[in-house]
Scaffold this motif. Structure first.
Motif, mmCIF file in Angstrom:
data_model
loop_
_atom_site.group_PDB
_atom_site.id
_atom_site.type_symbol
_atom_site.label_atom_id
_atom_site.label_comp_id
_atom_site.label_asym_id
_atom_site.label_seq_id
_atom_site.Cartn_x
_atom_site.Cartn_y
_atom_site.Cartn_z
ATOM 1 N N LEU A 52 0.832 -1.212 0.000
ATOM 2 C CA LEU A 52 0.000 0.000 0.000
ATOM 3 C C LEU A 52 0.867 1.264 0.000
ATOM 4 C CD1 LEU A 52 -2.806 -1.126 2.484
ATOM 5 C CD2 LEU A 52 -2.888 -1.077 -0.019
ATOM 6 N N LYS A 53 2.024 1.197 0.693
ATOM 7 C CA LYS A 53 2.963 2.329 0.675
ATOM 8 C C LYS A 53 3.511 2.539 -0.737
ATOM 9 C CE LYS A 53 4.889 2.177 5.346
ATOM 10 N NZ LYS A 53 6.088 1.784 6.115
ATOM 11 N N ILE A 54 3.857 1.427 -1.392
ATOM 12 C CA ILE A 54 4.381 1.510 -2.758
ATOM 13 C C ILE A 54 3.350 2.155 -3.678
ATOM 14 C CG2 ILE A 54 5.117 0.135 -4.769
ATOM 15 C CD1 ILE A 54 6.189 -1.931 -2.643
ATOM 16 N N GLN A 55 2.089 1.760 -3.509
ATOM 17 C CA GLN A 55 1.040 2.324 -4.367
ATOM 18 C C GLN A 55 0.833 3.818 -4.092
ATOM 19 O OE1 GLN A 55 -1.896 -0.792 -3.555
ATOM 20 N NE2 GLN A 55 -1.621 -1.556 -5.643
ATOM 21 N N ASP A 56 1.114 4.245 -2.864
ATOM 22 C CA ASP A 56 1.102 5.686 -2.582
ATOM 23 C C ASP A 56 2.227 6.379 -3.337
ATOM 24 O OD1 ASP A 56 -1.127 5.644 -0.952
ATOM 25 O OD2 ASP A 56 0.021 5.421 0.912
ATOM 26 N N ILE A 94 3.503 5.407 -6.090
ATOM 27 C CA ILE A 94 3.122 5.418 -7.511
ATOM 28 C C ILE A 94 2.162 6.572 -7.790
ATOM 29 C CG2 ILE A 94 1.896 4.128 -9.316
ATOM 30 C CD1 ILE A 94 3.018 1.536 -8.001
ATOM 31 N N LYS A 95 1.190 6.755 -6.901
ATOM 32 C CA LYS A 95 0.234 7.879 -7.064
ATOM 33 C C LYS A 95 0.954 9.222 -7.047
ATOM 34 C CE LYS A 95 -3.631 5.461 -4.922
ATOM 35 N NZ LYS A 95 -4.288 5.218 -3.627
ATOM 36 N N GLU A 96 2.027 9.292 -6.247
ATOM 37 C CA GLU A 96 2.796 10.548 -6.136
ATOM 38 C C GLU A 96 3.781 10.727 -7.283
ATOM 39 O OE1 GLU A 96 4.504 10.083 -2.276
ATOM 40 O OE2 GLU A 96 2.547 10.141 -1.279
ATOM 41 N N GLY A 97 3.863 9.735 -8.185
ATOM 42 C CA GLY A 97 4.751 9.842 -9.335
ATOM 43 C C GLY A 97 6.198 9.496 -9.047
ATOM 44 N N LEU A 142 28.180 -22.373 4.885
ATOM 45 C CA LEU A 142 28.324 -23.577 5.705
ATOM 46 C C LEU A 142 29.142 -23.326 6.961
ATOM 47 C CD1 LEU A 142 28.847 -26.408 3.048
ATOM 48 C CD2 LEU A 142 26.750 -25.294 3.817
ATOM 49 N N GLU A 143 29.894 -22.225 6.994
ATOM 50 C CA GLU A 143 30.690 -21.923 8.186
ATOM 51 C C GLU A 143 29.827 -21.313 9.277
ATOM 52 O OE1 GLU A 143 34.982 -19.970 9.369
ATOM 53 O OE2 GLU A 143 33.962 -19.216 7.577
ATOM 54 N N ILE A 144 29.008 -20.333 8.916
ATOM 55 C CA ILE A 144 28.145 -19.716 9.936
ATOM 56 C C ILE A 144 26.815 -20.448 10.072
ATOM 57 C CG2 ILE A 144 29.253 -17.473 9.652
ATOM 58 C CD1 ILE A 144 26.794 -16.536 8.106
ATOM 59 N N LYS A 145 26.589 -21.442 9.178
ATOM 60 C CA LYS A 145 25.420 -22.331 9.252
ATOM 61 C C LYS A 145 24.096 -21.560 9.155
ATOM 62 C CE LYS A 145 27.986 -25.808 11.862
ATOM 63 N NZ LYS A 145 28.323 -26.569 10.662
ATOM 64 N N LYS A 146 24.051 -20.701 8.147
ATOM 65 C CA LYS A 146 22.836 -19.933 7.882
ATOM 66 C C LYS A 146 22.544 -19.953 6.387
ATOM 67 C CE LYS A 146 23.267 -16.593 11.694
ATOM 68 N NZ LYS A 146 22.067 -17.012 12.421
ATOM 69 N N LEU A 147 21.265 -19.797 6.053
ATOM 70 C CA LEU A 147 20.877 -19.646 4.665
ATOM 71 C C LEU A 147 19.704 -18.680 4.572
ATOM 72 C CD1 LEU A 147 18.022 -21.372 4.191
ATOM 73 C CD2 LEU A 147 19.575 -23.308 4.174
ATOM 74 N N TYR A 148 19.482 -18.197 3.353
ATOM 75 C CA TYR A 148 18.304 -17.365 3.109
ATOM 76 C C TYR A 148 17.908 -17.480 1.646
ATOM 77 C CZ TYR A 148 20.865 -13.566 0.681
ATOM 78 O OH TYR A 148 21.591 -12.828 -0.223
ATOM 79 N N PHE A 149 16.680 -17.099 1.364
ATOM 80 C CA PHE A 149 16.259 -16.908 -0.018
ATOM 81 C C PHE A 149 15.253 -15.757 -0.066
ATOM 82 C CE2 PHE A 149 13.318 -20.225 1.494
ATOM 83 C CZ PHE A 149 12.079 -19.747 1.086
ATOM 84 N N GLY A 150 15.155 -15.138 -1.222
ATOM 85 C CA GLY A 150 14.226 -14.033 -1.412
ATOM 86 C C GLY A 150 13.214 -14.355 -2.488
ATOM 87 N N VAL A 151 12.053 -13.762 -2.382
ATOM 88 C CA VAL A 151 11.024 -13.833 -3.431
ATOM 89 C C VAL A 151 10.384 -12.457 -3.533
ATOM 90 C CG1 VAL A 151 10.496 -16.304 -3.303
ATOM 91 C CG2 VAL A 151 9.332 -14.723 -1.762
ATOM 92 N N GLY A 152 9.899 -12.145 -4.720
ATOM 93 C CA GLY A 152 9.287 -10.836 -4.888
ATOM 94 C C GLY A 152 8.337 -10.810 -6.061
ATOM 95 N N SER A 153 7.703 -9.665 -6.255
ATOM 96 C CA SER A 153 6.831 -9.470 -7.410
ATOM 97 C C SER A 153 6.764 -7.971 -7.705
ATOM 98 C CB SER A 153 5.429 -10.027 -7.150
ATOM 99 O OG SER A 153 4.762 -9.257 -6.175
ATOM 100 N N ALA A 154 6.333 -7.657 -8.923
ATOM 101 C CA ALA A 154 6.258 -6.258 -9.343
ATOM 102 C C ALA A 154 4.960 -5.639 -8.851
ATOM 103 C CB ALA A 154 6.346 -6.173 -10.862
ATOM 104 N N ILE A 155 5.090 -4.533 -8.163
ATOM 105 C CA ILE A 155 3.911 -3.820 -7.655
ATOM 106 C C ILE A 155 3.616 -2.640 -8.576
ATOM 107 C CG2 ILE A 155 2.875 -2.685 -5.662
ATOM 108 C CD1 ILE A 155 3.724 -5.678 -5.244
ATOM 109 N N THR A 156 2.382 -2.591 -9.056
ATOM 110 C CA THR A 156 1.919 -1.486 -9.893
ATOM 111 C C THR A 156 0.700 -0.835 -9.226
ATOM 112 O OG1 THR A 156 0.577 -3.050 -11.169
ATOM 113 C CG2 THR A 156 2.744 -2.494 -12.056
ATOM 114 N N SER A 157 0.171 0.182 -9.852
ATOM 115 C CA SER A 157 -0.939 0.925 -9.237
ATOM 116 C C SER A 157 -2.174 0.058 -9.040
ATOM 117 C CB SER A 157 -1.294 2.142 -10.093
ATOM 118 O OG SER A 157 -1.646 1.735 -11.394
#
Length: 418
Positions: A156-160, A162-165, A375-390
């Protein structure tokens, strides 16, 4: 196969798996690429294995006169070196913005044959055959860094904005993290390949840090003076039967929202390529192509151009990186907003992975649908996303993110706490 003049037919079981474990056990760097014979425009990744122990200095990465193979990753936050940008969000795993190595062994795999750039001795194959395949673990408890409510609030912030240009389209991403005691990246890659074989699958090791990728998207490929970008924007899930499948495919092609998203990023790609290409040479070879993947249909456009004489790898990256499909448009202002809105440093996620040959031709994919682990610090992550439009529906965008995360959660035998 003139680039790989030496041929072999390994005659022992599990030789492809054993090659990867041999590389892991003997070399600090490896990169494995697999295109899974996808009928992809301009062809998928070749089936290649590179191993080595020589990390390249930054000057060597950009030096086209060296005429050597170079294999590696450009992290998303390399953007800060190209524009006046910053990355101050929390780092999930400390990673270099650039990580390239020069291979000592380069193999091209074609069905049951291995083609090598250098002559491999009998003792090499004996070492590979002697490798014992380990009993392995790919499980990991996964935690989302963003709740559904927080995600919707951000949209909703992103769409604001977008409205503000401030932006027209913004690729908003969220991260999932995990901790483990024992975790095997090679087995995780094979599991991901079985669940979701992709045209730009990749496995990359830099000492203790790994990337396991099932990317559907090419960033850029260079063939002679021809440059090709293939942005993806537009996703819909596959149907449970042929009739539903065809209906979903038609719905994606007919969607004004998805076409608008794709067109904006295609225009951005055209603009990026024009900075390093001959005037009038940039063209859209295919707009709104709909391609099937194991779990989704994707909308892919193909843009090509002819490079100006003398343009090298560094200039191409300066003009085009990061890829517009992972930022939005306009690119620079939108990247500033991404930094403000997201709650993690992307690092290798949404960067690019690939290789450059001795002649300067290259092929790089977009680092999405990918697990990044240390493997040394024994952590992992992954990201996912999508395009936000008006006109994006925040709840539906959240579901699209979960659809993209699903296969990675299955690989990790993990369930998001959301």
């Amino acid at each position: 196969m003139e680039k790989f003049p030496f041929s072999y037919k390994p005659d022992f079981p599990d030789w492809q798996q054993k090659l990867l474990y041999w590389a892991d056990q003997t070399q600090p760097f490896l990169a494995y690429f697999q295109g899974n014979q996808y009928p992809y425009p301009e062809n998928p990744f070749e089936h290649l294995l590179f191993t080595g122990n020589q990390e390249l200095k930054e000057a060597e990465i950009w030096d086209d006169s060296l005429k050597i193979q170079k294999v590696g990753i450009i992290g998303y936050d390399f953007k800060n070196r190209l524009e006046k940008l910053e990355s101050n969000n929390p780092t999930l795993i400390p990673l270099p913005d650039l990580c390239f190595f020069q291979p000592q062994i380069s193999l091209c795999i074609h069905e049951e044959e291995v083609h090598s750039k250098t002559n491999l001795s009998l003792s090499f194959w004996q070492q590979v055959e002697a490798i014992s395949l380990p009993k392995v673990n790919t499980s990991c408890q996964i935690n989302p860094l963003l709740s559904k409510e927080e995600y919707i609030e951000s949209v909703l912030k992103i769409q604001d904005f977008i409205k503000e240009g401030e932006t027209y389209e913004l690729n908003f991403c969220q991260a999932f993290t995990g901790d483990f005691v024992n975790w095997d990246p090679i087995s995780a890659f094979h599991k991901l390949q079985k669940l979701s074989p992709m045209p730009f699958s990749a496995l990359f090791k830099a000492k203790t840090q790994w990337l396991i990728s099932a990317s559907p998207e090419r960033f850029l490929t260079k063939k002679g003076r021809k440059l090709i970008g293939q942005p993806i924007k537009g996703t819909i899930h596959r149907g449970s039967n042929q009739k539903e499948d065809l209906a979903n495919k038609s719905d994606l092609l007919a969607s004004e929202k998805e076409r608008a998203e794709n067109l904006m990023i295609t225009d951005l790609t055209r603009n990026d390529l024009s900075k390093v290409s001959l005037t009038g040479s940039v063209k859209v070879d295919e707009l709104f192509g709909i391609y099937p993947f194991p779990r989704v249909f994707q909308m892919i456009s193909t843009v090509s151009s002819i490079l100006k004489p003398g343009v090298g790898f560094e200039e191409i990256i300066q003009a085009t990186f990061p890829m517009g499909s992972m930022t939005g448009a306009p690119k620079i202002r939108t990247m500033k907003l991404i930094e403000e809105l997201e709650n993690f440093k992307r690092n290798w996620f949404s960067g690019a992975i690939g290789w450059i040959d001795e002649q300067g031709d290259f092929d790089f994919s977009v680092v999405i649908r990918s697990i990044i682990a240390d493997l040394e610090i024994k952590k992992l992550y992954f990201g996912v996303g999508s395009a936000i439009t008006s006109d994006a529906n925040a709840a539906l965008e959240y579901e699209e993110c979960l659809l993209k995360a699903q296969v990675l959660l299955e690989v990790l035998d993990g369930k998001s706490k959301n």
